[in-house]
Design a protein around this motif. Structure first.
Motif, PDB file in Angstrom:
ATOM      1  N   LEU A 193      37.669  14.193  64.758  1.00 10.58           N
ATOM      2  CA  LEU A 193      38.479  14.699  63.920  1.00 10.58           C
ATOM      3  C   LEU A 193      38.875  13.506  63.179  1.00 10.58           C
ATOM      4  CD1 LEU A 193      41.194  16.538  66.208  1.00 10.58           C
ATOM      5  CD2 LEU A 193      39.437  17.448  64.515  1.00 10.58           C
ATOM      6  N   ALA A 194      39.024  12.005  63.525  1.00 11.84           N
ATOM      7  CA  ALA A 194      39.316  10.931  63.194  1.00 11.84           C
ATOM      8  C   ALA A 194      38.619  10.813  61.534  1.00 11.84           C
ATOM      9  CB  ALA A 194      40.215   9.928  63.466  1.00 11.84           C
ATOM     10  N   PHE A 195      36.691  10.751  62.261  1.00  9.45           N
ATOM     11  CA  PHE A 195      36.236   9.838  61.327  1.00  9.45           C
ATOM     12  C   PHE A 195      35.235  11.201  60.298  1.00  9.45           C
ATOM     13  CE2 PHE A 195      37.089   6.321  63.700  1.00  9.45           C
ATOM     14  CZ  PHE A 195      36.823   5.689  63.551  1.00  9.45           C
ATOM     15  N   GLY A 196      35.369  12.190  60.348  1.00  7.27           N
ATOM     16  CA  GLY A 196      34.872  13.678  59.744  1.00  7.27           C
ATOM     17  C   GLY A 196      33.607  13.497  60.272  1.00  7.27           C
ATOM     18  N   SER A 197      32.751  14.480  58.775  1.00 11.57           N
ATOM     19  CA  SER A 197      31.893  14.567  59.099  1.00 11.57           C
ATOM     20  C   SER A 197      30.361  12.785  58.832  1.00 11.57           C
ATOM     21  CB  SER A 197      31.109  15.937  57.601  1.00 11.57           C
ATOM     22  OG  SER A 197      31.369  16.259  56.991  1.00 11.57           O
ATOM     23  N   THR A 198      31.218  12.521  57.476  1.00 11.18           N
ATOM     24  CA  THR A 198      30.720  11.107  57.097  1.00 11.18           C
ATOM     25  C   THR A 198      30.462   9.947  57.362  1.00 11.18           C
ATOM     26  OG1 THR A 198      32.944  10.677  55.800  1.00 11.18           O
ATOM     27  CG2 THR A 198      31.709  12.439  55.036  1.00 11.18           C
ATOM     28  N   GLY A 199      30.681  10.297  58.493  1.00 13.87           N
ATOM     29  CA  GLY A 199      31.247   8.566  60.128  1.00 13.87           C
ATOM     30  C   GLY A 199      32.835   7.716  59.223  1.00 13.87           C
ATOM     31  N   GLN A 200      33.556   7.794  57.616  1.00 17.39           N
ATOM     32  CA  GLN A 200      34.491   7.257  57.251  1.00 17.39           C
ATOM     33  C   GLN A 200      35.842   7.864  58.060  1.00 17.39           C
ATOM     34  OE1 GLN A 200      33.740   4.986  55.863  1.00 17.39           O
ATOM     35  NE2 GLN A 200      31.381   4.804  56.155  1.00 17.39           N
ATOM     36  N   LYS A 201      36.375   7.174  58.386  1.00 15.33           N
ATOM     37  CA  LYS A 201      38.154   7.817  58.646  1.00 15.33           C
ATOM     38  C   LYS A 201      38.674   7.991  57.595  1.00 15.33           C
ATOM     39  CE  LYS A 201      41.089   6.190  61.391  1.00 15.33           C
ATOM     40  NZ  LYS A 201      42.115   5.029  62.441  1.00 15.33           N
ATOM     41  N   GLU A 202      38.534  10.208  57.822  1.00 18.06           N
ATOM     42  CA  GLU A 202      38.489  10.734  57.132  1.00 18.06           C
ATOM     43  C   GLU A 202      39.467  11.845  57.086  1.00 18.06           C
ATOM     44  OE1 GLU A 202      34.961  13.379  55.256  1.00 18.06           O
ATOM     45  OE2 GLU A 202      35.569  11.619  53.976  1.00 18.06           O
ATOM     46  N   LEU A 207      31.644  23.731  61.796  1.00 19.82           N
ATOM     47  CA  LEU A 207      30.623  23.207  62.910  1.00 19.82           C
ATOM     48  C   LEU A 207      29.834  21.938  62.445  1.00 19.82           C
ATOM     49  CD1 LEU A 207      31.097  27.342  62.436  1.00 19.82           C
ATOM     50  CD2 LEU A 207      31.812  26.001  64.042  1.00 19.82           C
ATOM     51  N   GLU A 208      29.482  21.520  61.562  1.00 17.61           N
ATOM     52  CA  GLU A 208      28.023  20.896  61.559  1.00 17.61           C
ATOM     53  C   GLU A 208      28.285  19.629  62.674  1.00 17.61           C
ATOM     54  OE1 GLU A 208      25.518  18.107  57.322  1.00 17.61           O
ATOM     55  OE2 GLU A 208      27.574  19.632  57.673  1.00 17.61           O
ATOM     56  N   LEU A 209      29.508  19.105  62.235  1.00 20.09           N
ATOM     57  CA  LEU A 209      29.931  17.234  62.632  1.00 20.09           C
ATOM     58  C   LEU A 209      29.884  18.336  63.691  1.00 20.09           C
ATOM     59  CD1 LEU A 209      30.804  14.732  63.092  1.00 20.09           C
ATOM     60  CD2 LEU A 209      32.982  15.882  62.769  1.00 20.09           C
ATOM     61  N   LEU A 210      29.821  19.180  64.524  1.00 20.73           N
ATOM     62  CA  LEU A 210      30.603  19.646  65.752  1.00 20.73           C
ATOM     63  C   LEU A 210      28.862  19.586  66.802  1.00 20.73           C
ATOM     64  CD1 LEU A 210      33.337  21.702  66.372  1.00 20.73           C
ATOM     65  CD2 LEU A 210      33.556  19.716  67.604  1.00 20.73           C
ATOM     66  N   ALA A 211      27.784  19.690  65.605  1.00 17.72           N
ATOM     67  CA  ALA A 211      26.279  20.540  66.477  1.00 17.72           C
ATOM     68  C   ALA A 211      25.677  19.250  66.334  1.00 17.72           C
ATOM     69  CB  ALA A 211      26.505  20.855  65.303  1.00 17.72           C
ATOM     70  N   LYS A 212      26.105  18.601  65.514  1.00 18.38           N
ATOM     71  CA  LYS A 212      25.870  17.101  65.583  1.00 18.38           C
ATOM     72  C   LYS A 212      26.116  15.624  66.508  1.00 18.38           C
ATOM     73  CE  LYS A 212      24.932  16.689  60.788  1.00 18.38           C
ATOM     74  NZ  LYS A 212      25.176  15.706  59.325  1.00 18.38           N
ATOM     75  N   SER A 213      27.035  16.551  67.249  1.00 20.74           N
ATOM     76  CA  SER A 213      27.752  15.100  68.310  1.00 20.74           C
ATOM     77  C   SER A 213      27.884  16.207  69.649  1.00 20.74           C
ATOM     78  CB  SER A 213      29.310  15.325  68.068  1.00 20.74           C
ATOM     79  OG  SER A 213      29.649  14.798  66.582  1.00 20.74           O
ATOM     80  N   GLY A 214      26.918  17.622  69.346  1.00 24.70           N
ATOM     81  CA  GLY A 214      26.591  17.331  70.956  1.00 24.70           C
ATOM     82  C   GLY A 214      27.335  19.341  71.630  1.00 24.70           C
ATOM     83  N   PHE A 215      28.228  19.096  70.613  1.00 26.21           N
ATOM     84  CA  PHE A 215      28.710  20.600  71.419  1.00 26.21           C
ATOM     85  C   PHE A 215      28.894  21.426  71.006  1.00 26.21           C
ATOM     86  CE2 PHE A 215      32.085  16.366  70.774  1.00 26.21           C
ATOM     87  CZ  PHE A 215      32.797  16.514  71.973  1.00 26.21           C
ATOM     88  N   LEU A 216      27.965  21.694  70.239  1.00 34.47           N
ATOM     89  CA  LEU A 216      27.616  22.900  70.268  1.00 34.47           C
ATOM     90  C   LEU A 216      25.727  23.465  70.617  1.00 34.47           C
ATOM     91  CD1 LEU A 216      29.425  24.216  66.711  1.00 34.47           C
ATOM     92  CD2 LEU A 216      29.785  24.876  69.504  1.00 34.47           C
TER      93      LEU A 216
END
Length: 216
Positions: A193-202, A207-216
């Protein structure tokens, strides 16, 4: 990696200080032929490495970081300790995922009997309350438990008679101190939640981020 299901309540034989570190020896009924030198064992929830064994005893080295973050450095001779060997591939996950990395020490604020069970209350540093949720998991001195209630400064758990009898909680009283490990899943979610989909702390979650992180 551990499950929080205690295998044995051992006892402290020796705690030998060496500078800022220490060597801890515990008595145990766990068969020593099932433990090799270098294996990980959770001692009151802290993951330690076996450096010696024999005569019904296990010996561990505890670093300054471990002694600072846990209650291990305050244990006296004869003190009971919860012991669990590391999880093996194929074992049942009867508790929850426990890393053996203690987050903080909590104070026991309450103990009361309710219908044969024991309800414990704990005071905690406020910054850790966000990692606890009602009906979620928490590890107390290495024991996998379910959170009953949560406030900004503490939480409570309900202990059934079997758990009390098979762990150190049976002798725990108000004023005692325990090692707490919060659920690692909450820490990963907070990080995402802190870093978001760009990898920056924003901030932000998708759903895209959850998929990339292996949660979906």
């Amino acid at each position: 990696m551990f499950t929080g299901l205690i295998e044995d309540v051992g006892s402290v034989r020796r705690l030998e200080r060496a500078g800022g570190a220490a060597r801890l020896t515990t008595a145990t009924k766990i068969p020593l032929d099932s433990i090799a030198l270098g294996d990980s064992v959770a001692v009151n929830g802290a993951c330690l490495t076996v450096v010696a064994k024999g005569g019904g005893e296990l010996t561990f080295d505890a670093s300054p970081e471990t002694l600072e973050r846990t209650t291990l450095g305050t244990l006296g001779t004869g003190a009971p300790v919860n012991l669990e060997r590391a999880l093996r591939l194929g074992d049942r996950l009867g508790g929850h995922i426990v890393t053996g990395h203690v987050d903080f020490i909590a104070d026991v604020s309450e103990r009361r009997e309710v219908a044969g069970n024991i309800v414990f209350g704990f005071r905690i540093p406020g910054q850790f309350a966000r990692y606890l949720v009602a009906k979620g998991s928490v590890t107390i001195d290495g024991i996998s438990l379910t959170v009953n209630t949560v406030t900004d400064s503490g939480f409570s758990v309900n202990i059934i008679p079997h758990t009390a009898a098979m762990t150190t909680l049976n002798g725990m009283k108000p004023g005692g101190r325990v090692n707490i490990e919060t659920d690692i899943l909450g820490k990963y979610v907070e990080r995402l939640l802190a870093f978001g989909s760009t990898g920056q702390k924003e901030g932000g979650l998708s759903l895209e981020l959850l998929a990339k992180s292996g949660f979906l």
